[in-house]
Enzyme design. Structure first.
Site, PDB file in Angstrom:
ATOM      1  N   TRP A  56       0.835  -1.205   0.000  1.00  6.67           N
ATOM      2  CA  TRP A  56       0.000   0.000   0.000  1.00  6.67           C
ATOM      3  C   TRP A  56       0.867   1.251   0.000  1.00  6.67           C
ATOM      4  O   TRP A  56       1.879   1.325   0.696  1.00  6.67           O
ATOM      5  CB  TRP A  56      -0.886   0.003   1.240  1.00  6.67           C
ATOM      6  CG  TRP A  56      -1.464   1.356   1.543  1.00  6.67           C
ATOM      7  CD1 TRP A  56      -0.924   2.328   2.339  1.00  6.67           C
ATOM      8  CD2 TRP A  56      -2.679   1.899   1.033  1.00  6.67           C
ATOM      9  NE1 TRP A  56      -1.728   3.444   2.360  1.00  6.67           N
ATOM     10  CE2 TRP A  56      -2.818   3.208   1.565  1.00  6.67           C
ATOM     11  CE3 TRP A  56      -3.675   1.419   0.187  1.00  6.67           C
ATOM     12  CZ2 TRP A  56      -3.905   4.027   1.282  1.00  6.67           C
ATOM     13  CZ3 TRP A  56      -4.760   2.233  -0.097  1.00  6.67           C
ATOM     14  CH2 TRP A  56      -4.865   3.511   0.450  1.00  6.67           C
ATOM     15  N   MET A  57       0.437   2.272  -0.747  1.00 10.07           N
ATOM     16  CA  MET A  57       1.112   3.564  -0.749  1.00 10.07           C
ATOM     17  C   MET A  57       0.074   4.671  -0.699  1.00 10.07           C
ATOM     18  O   MET A  57      -0.961   4.595  -1.345  1.00 10.07           O
ATOM     19  CB  MET A  57       1.960   3.724  -2.020  1.00 10.07           C
ATOM     20  CG  MET A  57       2.646   5.086  -2.140  1.00 10.07           C
ATOM     21  SD  MET A  57       3.604   5.247  -3.671  1.00 10.07           S
ATOM     22  CE  MET A  57       2.273   5.361  -4.879  1.00 10.07           C
ATOM     23  N   ASN A  58       0.365   5.748   0.103  1.00  6.77           N
ATOM     24  CA  ASN A  58      -0.431   6.967  -0.027  1.00  6.77           C
ATOM     25  C   ASN A  58       0.485   8.182  -0.084  1.00  6.77           C
ATOM     26  O   ASN A  58       1.375   8.219  -0.925  1.00  6.77           O
ATOM     27  CB  ASN A  58      -1.552   7.059   1.014  1.00  6.77           C
ATOM     28  CG  ASN A  58      -1.152   6.984   2.455  1.00  6.77           C
ATOM     29  OD1 ASN A  58      -0.821   5.911   2.967  1.00  6.77           O
ATOM     30  ND2 ASN A  58      -1.210   8.107   3.162  1.00  6.77           N
ATOM     31  N   ASP A  59       0.314   9.192   0.745  1.00  9.04           N
ATOM     32  CA  ASP A  59       0.914  10.514   0.547  1.00  9.04           C
ATOM     33  C   ASP A  59       2.405  10.492   0.198  1.00  9.04           C
ATOM     34  O   ASP A  59       3.181   9.760   0.816  1.00  9.04           O
ATOM     35  CB  ASP A  59       0.775  11.362   1.811  1.00  9.04           C
ATOM     36  CG  ASP A  59      -0.639  11.461   2.314  1.00  9.04           C
ATOM     37  OD1 ASP A  59      -1.559  11.001   1.615  1.00  9.04           O
ATOM     38  OD2 ASP A  59      -0.831  11.999   3.416  1.00  9.04           O
ATOM     39  N   PHE A 119       3.772   8.856  10.114  1.00  4.59           N
ATOM     40  CA  PHE A 119       2.891   9.579   9.201  1.00  4.59           C
ATOM     41  C   PHE A 119       3.685  10.596   8.380  1.00  4.59           C
ATOM     42  O   PHE A 119       4.894  10.731   8.494  1.00  4.59           O
ATOM     43  CB  PHE A 119       1.766  10.246   9.977  1.00  4.59           C
ATOM     44  CG  PHE A 119       0.618   9.325  10.324  1.00  4.59           C
ATOM     45  CD1 PHE A 119       0.730   7.949  10.202  1.00  4.59           C
ATOM     46  CD2 PHE A 119      -0.590   9.839  10.783  1.00  4.59           C
ATOM     47  CE1 PHE A 119      -0.322   7.106  10.522  1.00  4.59           C
ATOM     48  CE2 PHE A 119      -1.650   9.008  11.104  1.00  4.59           C
ATOM     49  CZ  PHE A 119      -1.522   7.641  10.977  1.00  4.59           C
ATOM     50  N   GLU A 245      -5.128  18.750   6.005  1.00  3.53           N
ATOM     51  CA  GLU A 245      -3.984  17.846   6.023  1.00  3.53           C
ATOM     52  C   GLU A 245      -2.908  18.369   5.072  1.00  3.53           C
ATOM     53  O   GLU A 245      -3.160  19.207   4.211  1.00  3.53           O
ATOM     54  CB  GLU A 245      -4.390  16.426   5.594  1.00  3.53           C
ATOM     55  CG  GLU A 245      -5.248  15.696   6.604  1.00  3.53           C
ATOM     56  CD  GLU A 245      -5.451  14.231   6.242  1.00  3.53           C
ATOM     57  OE1 GLU A 245      -5.368  13.401   7.153  1.00  3.53           O
ATOM     58  OE2 GLU A 245      -5.685  13.923   5.055  1.00  3.53           O
ATOM     59  N   TRP A 389      -9.365   9.028  -0.942  1.00  2.00           N
ATOM     60  CA  TRP A 389      -9.656   8.233   0.248  1.00  2.00           C
ATOM     61  C   TRP A 389     -11.054   7.622   0.227  1.00  2.00           C
ATOM     62  O   TRP A 389     -11.332   6.697   1.000  1.00  2.00           O
ATOM     63  CB  TRP A 389      -9.474   9.074   1.501  1.00  2.00           C
ATOM     64  CG  TRP A 389      -8.042   9.214   1.925  1.00  2.00           C
ATOM     65  CD1 TRP A 389      -7.275  10.344   1.925  1.00  2.00           C
ATOM     66  CD2 TRP A 389      -7.196   8.171   2.426  1.00  2.00           C
ATOM     67  NE1 TRP A 389      -6.009  10.079   2.381  1.00  2.00           N
ATOM     68  CE2 TRP A 389      -5.929   8.747   2.698  1.00  2.00           C
ATOM     69  CE3 TRP A 389      -7.371   6.812   2.660  1.00  2.00           C
ATOM     70  CZ2 TRP A 389      -4.862   8.011   3.195  1.00  2.00           C
ATOM     71  CZ3 TRP A 389      -6.300   6.078   3.163  1.00  2.00           C
ATOM     72  CH2 TRP A 389      -5.070   6.676   3.428  1.00  2.00           C
TER      73      TRP A 389
END
Length: 609
Positions: A56-59, A119, A245, A389
């Site tokens: 998984w990857m996000n920001d 984070f 954010e 999201w």
């Protein structure tokens, strides 16, 4: 027509637990032994939009350029053990020579506890060793420090980690945290060096960080990255959504064309809004510099040394841009990113107006972060997470999930909202290095064609790769339309193996909107997920108040990025076809007669070496 910019520069096993007391080098070694970074891409996995091979990857986090090795580094929120968000959340890492092809490096660092998350945050180069973390054994160009949020046990605090090997392994600062305000919604620090207008000032570090559920961007200063002083807050501005954010504050070049009149050896006069505060003299010079309203400008005359005429020049100043992401609550649903253009004096940011500006008008563009540095120290380059999201954890990809946007080059320009109003906009253009791409023989040009309802044009790809660029310029005869008729120019991007799967994009003259329909797919997720908005549109005014429109696009297997009017408006969206069903043809058609003329349609398909 928008041109691609060529950059001007010479998984883990499920048993692996990423903890602070673990040997990060050993973790990286184990990751490399279980992942083949040179393996061929999965059939639907993007080729030039970065994604990890597994997990998984996000920001995006911690973007910087290593001037010693001429490498670009990106880090990102990463859960390597499954294709969904999970804990412990780490920082993944990838490196590129050209911002186009990326070499995955695995886990850079992670939190101490399995139920914690490292984070989002940022990376700085501490050239002058203000932190005291380095000695002469580390090249000043590689003295990187990560500033990140630890999310653990209902608390979010700001931490430091530093690297002695150019950003591949990290040591956590023993006196962490460096910022703690007793909050469970205090995250995503973005740090930069502020020198101020006075070149003799010592300068200091500046941090923007979100107090998310209070809709505040807190602005701190520090001499050493360890001790921080709250200077101000930027609060409740623009579109709020559910929480703020991933804030960021960046100095962006302002570019404007304006008229000048001059004669050799004499003074110059300018009609533009950023004219000199006083008379500027030159003699047969091709470039000059001046200050306008305390904004430094570097001016290049368009006609080189021949300056005895009235002509155009390009004024280049700068302004500050505050970037704020918010989720959920976007106007399209889920995640969104907005920005504010204004001024920053080292402690306070003031927007120039109350206009809410959205960074990208598509569904899949979130958490933009800019690079700490670039080779010329002027360009502002950034990358965003190309997902949302609302559905990111459910999209039909495996064993990886989500990708980044292309890197974009940002400038501030003027934008014609309509025929009577001009406003400032954060313009963006994609950055790709064509030396990493090669055409596979499929190149098509269509010119000077008036469309009618009884015929259509078909462009067939040879050996479809699913990776191509296109540039479309078209004009509209608005006198020939009826408001009760859907008056469309449509392009159908059809799958090679199954033509029932296709993207439809185009323009409708009555609404003056450009549309994208990504709903024609056999994938259950596309048909059943109510948040995966199938039909989207953006306002697309003509170029320079004419009747000519332009759009540039890049399609990369399961993502499409659209750039309108030279990048003043963009729209980024994912789409999902059946496995291996790459786009193999483009059909150009209209349901009406003699309304649309294709002035130019150019398509180039690419392989990635």
């Amino acid at each position: 027509m928008l041109k691609l910019l060529s950059l001007m520069v010479p998984l883990a096993s499920a048993a692996v637990i990423h903890r602070r007391d673990a040997n990060i080098s050993a973790i990286a070694s184990e990751w490399n032994s279980t992942s083949n970074s040179s393996s061929s891409l999965s059939l639907n996995r993007p080729a030039v939009h970065y994604s990890p091979e597994e997990g998984w990857m996000n920001d995006p986090n911690g973007l910087w350029y290593d001037a010693k090795e001429e490498d670009w580094h990106i880090y990102y929120q990463y859960y390597p053990d499954a294709p969904h968000w999970g804990l412990p959340l780490t920082w993944g890492h990838a490196v590129s020579k050209d911002l186009t092809v990326w070499d995955e490096q695995g886990v850079a660092f992670g939190p101490e506890f399995e139920t914690a998350g490292a984070f989002s945050g940022s990376m700085v180069i501490d050239y002058n060793n203000t932190s005291g973390f380095f000695n002469s054994s580390t090249d000043p160009r590689q003295r990187v420090v990560a500033i990140w949020t630890l999310d653990y046990s209902g608390s979010e605090t700001q931490q430091l980690s530093y690297s002695h090997d150019g950003g591949y392994t990290f040591t956590e600062y023993s006196d962490n945290p460096v910022l703690d305000i007793d909050s469970d919604a205090f995250r995503d620090p973005k740090v930069f060096w502020y020198q101020g207008e006075d070149s003799e000032s010592e300068g200091n570090w500046v941090m923007t960080v979100a107090e998310a559920d209070r809709f505040s961007v807190l602005i701190y200063s520090s001499p050493d990255l360890k001790n921080w002083t709250l200077e101000s807050n930027f609060s409740r501005e623009g579109y709020l959504g559910y929480n703020y954010e991933c804030p960021g504050l960046v100095k962006v070049p302002y570019v404007k064309n304006t008229t000048y009149a001059s004669a050799p050896g004499s003074n110059i006069t300018s009609s533009g809004p950023l004219h000199p505060n006083s008379t500027v003299s030159f003699s047969n010079s091709s470039s000059i510099a001046w200050n306008a309203s305390s904004v430094p400008l570097n001016i290049t005359l368009s006609n080189s040394t021949l300056v005895d005429e009235t002509s155009q020049l390009e004024e280049v100043g700068y302004a500050w841009v505050m970037i704020v992401s918010f989720n959920p609550g976007s106007i399209l649903g889920g995640s969104g990113t907005e920005y504010f253009i204004g001024d920053f004096n080292g402690t306070h940011f003031e927007p120039l107006d109350k206009q809410t500006r959205f960074l990208d008008l598509g569904k899949d563009y979130y958490a933009l972060q800019t690079f700490f540095n670039t080779p010329n120290e002027v360009d502002v380059l950034g990358i965003a997470w190309a997902s949302n999201w609302q559905y990111a954890n459910q999209v039909p990809t495996d064993p990886w999930r989500s990708s980044m946007s292309l890197v974009r080059n940002f400038t501030i320009t003027e934008y014609n909202i309509n025929s009577n109003t001009t406003a400032l906009v954060l313009n963006s253009q994609p950055v790709l290095d064509f030396t990493s791409l090669r055409k596979n023989g499929t190149s098509y040009t269509l010119e000077n064609l008036t469309l009618n309802s009884s015929s259509h044009e078909v462009l067939e790809f040879e050996d479809p790769t699913g990776v191509f660029e296109f540039s479309l310029e078209y004009s509209v005869n608005f006198t020939g339309i009826h408001n009760w008729v859907f008056t469309d120019l449509s392009l159908y991007f059809q799958g090679d193996k199954d033509s029932d799967e296709y993207l439809r994009l185009g323009y409708e003259a009555n609404s003056k909107q450009f549309f994208l329909d990504r709903g024609h797919s056999n994938i259950p997720f596309v048909q059943e997920n109510p948040f995966f908005t199938q039909r989207l549109s953006v306002s697309n005014p003509p170029s320079s108040n004419s009747s000519t429109f332009d759009v540039y696009g890049i399609v990369d297997r399961n993502i499409i990025e659209l750039y309108f009017n030279n990048g003043t408006v963009t729209s980024t969206n994912t789409f999902f076809f059946s496995t291996g069903n790459n786009i193999g043809s483009i059909i150009v058609k209209s349901g009406v007669d003699d309304v649309y003329e294709i002035e130019s349609l150019k398509v180039n398909q690419f392989y990635v070496d």
